[in-house]
Structure formats: C-alpha cells, structure tokens
Design a protein around this motif. Structure first.
Motif, PDB file in Angstrom:
ATOM      1  N   ILE A 155      10.124  18.945  43.506  1.00  0.00           N
ATOM      2  CA  ILE A 155       9.127  18.962  44.149  1.00  0.00           C
ATOM      3  C   ILE A 155       7.954  19.895  44.236  1.00  0.00           C
ATOM      4  N   TYR A 156       6.290  19.858  44.043  1.00  0.00           N
ATOM      5  CA  TYR A 156       5.434  21.126  43.889  1.00  0.00           C
ATOM      6  C   TYR A 156       4.044  20.713  44.877  1.00  0.00           C
ATOM      7  N   ILE A 157       4.017  19.332  44.803  1.00  0.00           N
ATOM      8  CA  ILE A 157       2.802  18.514  45.724  1.00  0.00           C
ATOM      9  C   ILE A 157       3.744  17.784  46.194  1.00  0.00           C
ATOM     10  N   LEU A 158       2.951  17.908  47.386  1.00  0.00           N
ATOM     11  CA  LEU A 158       3.257  17.072  48.637  1.00  0.00           C
ATOM     12  C   LEU A 158       1.732  16.411  49.387  1.00  0.00           C
ATOM     13  N   ILE A 159       1.556  14.808  49.512  1.00  0.00           N
ATOM     14  CA  ILE A 159      -0.296  13.971  49.423  1.00  0.00           C
ATOM     15  C   ILE A 159       0.985  13.367  50.670  1.00  0.00           C
ATOM     16  N   HIS A 199       0.436   8.544  30.496  1.00  0.00           N
ATOM     17  CA  HIS A 199       1.232   9.439  29.278  1.00  0.00           C
ATOM     18  C   HIS A 199       1.944  10.180  29.921  1.00  0.00           C
ATOM     19  N   ILE A 200       2.371  10.323  31.413  1.00  0.00           N
ATOM     20  CA  ILE A 200       3.018  11.002  32.177  1.00  0.00           C
ATOM     21  C   ILE A 200       4.426  10.230  32.767  1.00  0.00           C
ATOM     22  N   LYS A 201       5.632  11.672  33.485  1.00  0.00           N
ATOM     23  CA  LYS A 201       6.568  10.639  34.232  1.00  0.00           C
ATOM     24  C   LYS A 201       6.040  10.124  35.663  1.00  0.00           C
ATOM     25  N   THR A 202       6.398   9.016  35.728  1.00  0.00           N
ATOM     26  CA  THR A 202       6.988   8.538  37.126  1.00  0.00           C
ATOM     27  C   THR A 202       7.600   7.424  37.610  1.00  0.00           C
ATOM     28  N   TYR A 203       7.543   8.036  38.258  1.00  0.00           N
ATOM     29  CA  TYR A 203       8.775   7.166  39.685  1.00  0.00           C
ATOM     30  C   TYR A 203       7.929   6.348  41.132  1.00  0.00           C
ATOM     31  N   TYR A 204       8.533   5.229  41.137  1.00  0.00           N
ATOM     32  CA  TYR A 204       8.179   4.405  42.149  1.00  0.00           C
ATOM     33  C   TYR A 204       9.552   4.752  43.616  1.00  0.00           C
ATOM     34  N   TYR A 205       9.201   4.362  44.929  1.00  0.00           N
ATOM     35  CA  TYR A 205      10.381   3.984  45.603  1.00  0.00           C
ATOM     36  C   TYR A 205       9.311   3.331  46.953  1.00  0.00           C
ATOM     37  N   ASP A 253      11.927  17.589  35.402  1.00  0.00           N
ATOM     38  CA  ASP A 253      10.335  18.607  35.818  1.00  0.00           C
ATOM     39  C   ASP A 253      10.137  18.267  37.139  1.00  0.00           C
ATOM     40  N   SER A 254       8.661  18.875  37.363  1.00  0.00           N
ATOM     41  CA  SER A 254       8.302  19.073  38.274  1.00  0.00           C
ATOM     42  C   SER A 254       7.076  17.770  38.360  1.00  0.00           C
ATOM     43  N   PHE A 255       7.108  17.194  40.060  1.00  0.00           N
ATOM     44  CA  PHE A 255       6.467  15.996  40.518  1.00  0.00           C
ATOM     45  C   PHE A 255       6.179  16.397  41.677  1.00  0.00           C
ATOM     46  N   ALA A 256       4.182  15.704  41.734  1.00  0.00           N
ATOM     47  CA  ALA A 256       3.953  15.615  43.229  1.00  0.00           C
ATOM     48  C   ALA A 256       3.909  14.192  43.629  1.00  0.00           C
ATOM     49  N   VAL A 257       4.233  13.972  44.490  1.00  0.00           N
ATOM     50  CA  VAL A 257       4.896  13.281  45.981  1.00  0.00           C
ATOM     51  C   VAL A 257       3.322  12.237  47.071  1.00  0.00           C
ATOM     52  N   LYS A 263      -2.416  14.795  34.429  1.00  0.00           N
ATOM     53  CA  LYS A 263      -1.187  15.482  33.177  1.00  0.00           C
ATOM     54  C   LYS A 263      -0.041  16.064  34.259  1.00  0.00           C
ATOM     55  N   ILE A 264      -0.278  15.474  36.316  1.00  0.00           N
ATOM     56  CA  ILE A 264       0.712  15.730  36.533  1.00  0.00           C
ATOM     57  C   ILE A 264       2.109  14.538  37.039  1.00  0.00           C
ATOM     58  N   ASN A 265       3.023  15.065  36.620  1.00  0.00           N
ATOM     59  CA  ASN A 265       3.825  13.643  36.942  1.00  0.00           C
ATOM     60  C   ASN A 265       3.823  12.987  38.566  1.00  0.00           C
ATOM     61  N   ILE A 266       4.046  11.830  38.190  1.00  0.00           N
ATOM     62  CA  ILE A 266       4.013  11.392  40.122  1.00  0.00           C
ATOM     63  C   ILE A 266       5.401  10.822  40.000  1.00  0.00           C
ATOM     64  N   ILE A 267       5.258  10.211  41.675  1.00  0.00           N
ATOM     65  CA  ILE A 267       6.556   9.387  42.608  1.00  0.00           C
ATOM     66  C   ILE A 267       5.271   9.094  43.808  1.00  0.00           C
ATOM     67  N   LEU A 268       5.581   7.480  43.306  1.00  0.00           N
ATOM     68  CA  LEU A 268       4.164   6.463  43.812  1.00  0.00           C
ATOM     69  C   LEU A 268       5.212   5.945  45.304  1.00  0.00           C
ATOM     70  N   VAL A 269       5.333   6.406  46.786  1.00  0.00           N
ATOM     71  CA  VAL A 269       5.541   5.813  47.132  1.00  0.00           C
ATOM     72  C   VAL A 269       4.988   4.449  48.779  1.00  0.00           C
ATOM     73  N   SER A 270       5.437   3.828  49.047  1.00  0.00           N
ATOM     74  CA  SER A 270       4.494   2.675  49.412  1.00  0.00           C
ATOM     75  C   SER A 270       5.156   1.212  49.699  1.00  0.00           C
TER      76      SER A 270
END
Length: 222
Positions: free
Chosen positions: A83-87, A54-60, A5-9, A29-36
């Motif tokens: 990765i298709y979005i980087l914030i 109801h999306i996929k999430t990961y955290y780091y 799947d594609s994700f936003a960071v 409905k964009i899957n996200i990877i949370l960083v903090s």
C-alpha cells in the motif's frame, strides 16, 4: 491470493467524494482497493473501473464503525498488498438536537470518523513506510473550522481529523510518508444528505458542491 503490485486504498469509495477519488486514481493508472459498506454496489463499481481504466481493482465491504472489522480489513490489506496511498474518506454525519440523539448515533459518528481513521492509519503505516514513497490523505471538512449547532458531534470529529493529520505529518516529516488533509464543503452525495442540506436553507447551500470536482476542494498539506 498473491500480488506484487502497489495499490491505493480508498474508504467510503462507493459514492460521492470517495468514488471521485477512486476514479481520479484510476485515470492515473493506479491500482485501487475500494472499501465501503455492504449493499452499495461496490463490486459493480470495482469491475467497471477495472474494465474502463485497465487497472487492477479489489473491493472490501465492511462496517467501519466496528473496531474488529477495521482490524480484519487492515490485516487483509497488509497480508496481500503493498500500500502506498491511503485515502481515509469514510465518514458519517447527521442533523438534530444533541439531547435527542441516541447513543448509537453518537457512537457511530465517533467510531467511523475518528476511531476507524486512526486505526486504519496506525495499522497500515508500517506497510506505507516500506514503500519508496507513500501518501496519506485524510478527509476532514470545512465544518472543522467552526462549531455548528444541531450538528454538534460531526464538526468536532472533523476537527480531530484536521489536528490528527497535522500532528502525524510532523511525526513523519523525515520519512517517506507524506500526510495531507482535505476540507471539502457540503456535497450532494446521496438523497439523505441532499434533504438535510436543503432544510438548512441559504446557510446549508452556501458551500454546497452539486458536482464533485477534486480541483475545487480545499487541500491543506504541511
């Protein structure tokens, strides 16, 4: 661990603007990877967003003031995710006399605001370029447009982010990666920030946002 799947960071995702970005993406409905940073209840936020939207999430959890940590994070991201979005939202600030500042204080601001943003973008760019369409959003500040006494390092670091974003967008103009920069005013993200803003009186409150509304922030695209 494998995912197609594609994700936003989103960095600095545990509170304030970063959290608002994450929730806004989740609503779409964009899957996200949370960083903090560690110790900011990032796991709980990740699970809550996944269940609610109801999306996929990961955290780091990571301290981005250490270059090696940034490289480990980007290696993990490139290995397992498209990765298709980087914030790039993570940032540090503070108020005080430059003469009284410690070397650690100065270094941390420069490392997180400048080095981490640059390294994250550089290391993830090949991944972004592989996607059909990709986006980079760098968070600068209204402070980038004018030097501020007693916050000497922070505005300078945000001026770098603004210039960096414009230059990068020019380099990537003929690619599938679109670059923007956002310049928000002061925000009540945590008690320490609120205290510093209130001590500055009227000038400090002039651009203050008590509620974070993404539609009200200044976004500059090229």
């Amino acid at each position: 661990m494998e995912t197609k799947d594609s994700f936003a960071v989103v960095t600095g995702a545990s509170q304030g603007l970063g959290k608002a970005f994450a929730e806004s993406l989740a609503k779409k409905k964009i899957n996200i990877i949370l960083v903090s940073l560690p110790g900011q209840n990032l796991k709980e936020l990740s699970l809550r967003i996944a269940e609610l939207y109801h999306i996929k999430t990961y955290y780091y959890e990571v301290d981005l003031s250490v270059n090696e940590n940034v490289l480990k994070l980007t290696d993990w991201l490139n290995k397992f995710f498209d990765i298709y979005i980087l914030i790039n939202n993570a940032g540090l600030g503070g108020t005080g006399k430059f003469l009284d500042a410690t070397s650690d204080y100065i270094n941390n601001i420069l490392q997180v605001n400048i080095a981490a943003t640059s390294l994250m973008t550089h290391q993830l760019l090949p991944n972004l370029l592989k996607q059909p369409q990709a986006y980079i959003l760098n968070v600068s500040s209204m402070a980038a447009f004018s030097p501020i006494g007693f916050k000497t390092v922070y505005p300078a670091s945000k001026t770098f982010i603004h210039s960096f974003s414009r230059g990068l967008n020019e380099e990537l103009r003929d690619t599938n990666v679109f670059v923007s920069v956002v310049n928000p005013g002061a925000m009540k993200t945590n008690p320490d920030v609120v205290s510093r803003i209130e001590k500055r009186g009227f000038l400090g409150r002039l651009t203050l946002s008590s509620r974070i509304k993404l539609r009200n922030i200044v976004l500059i695209s090229f």
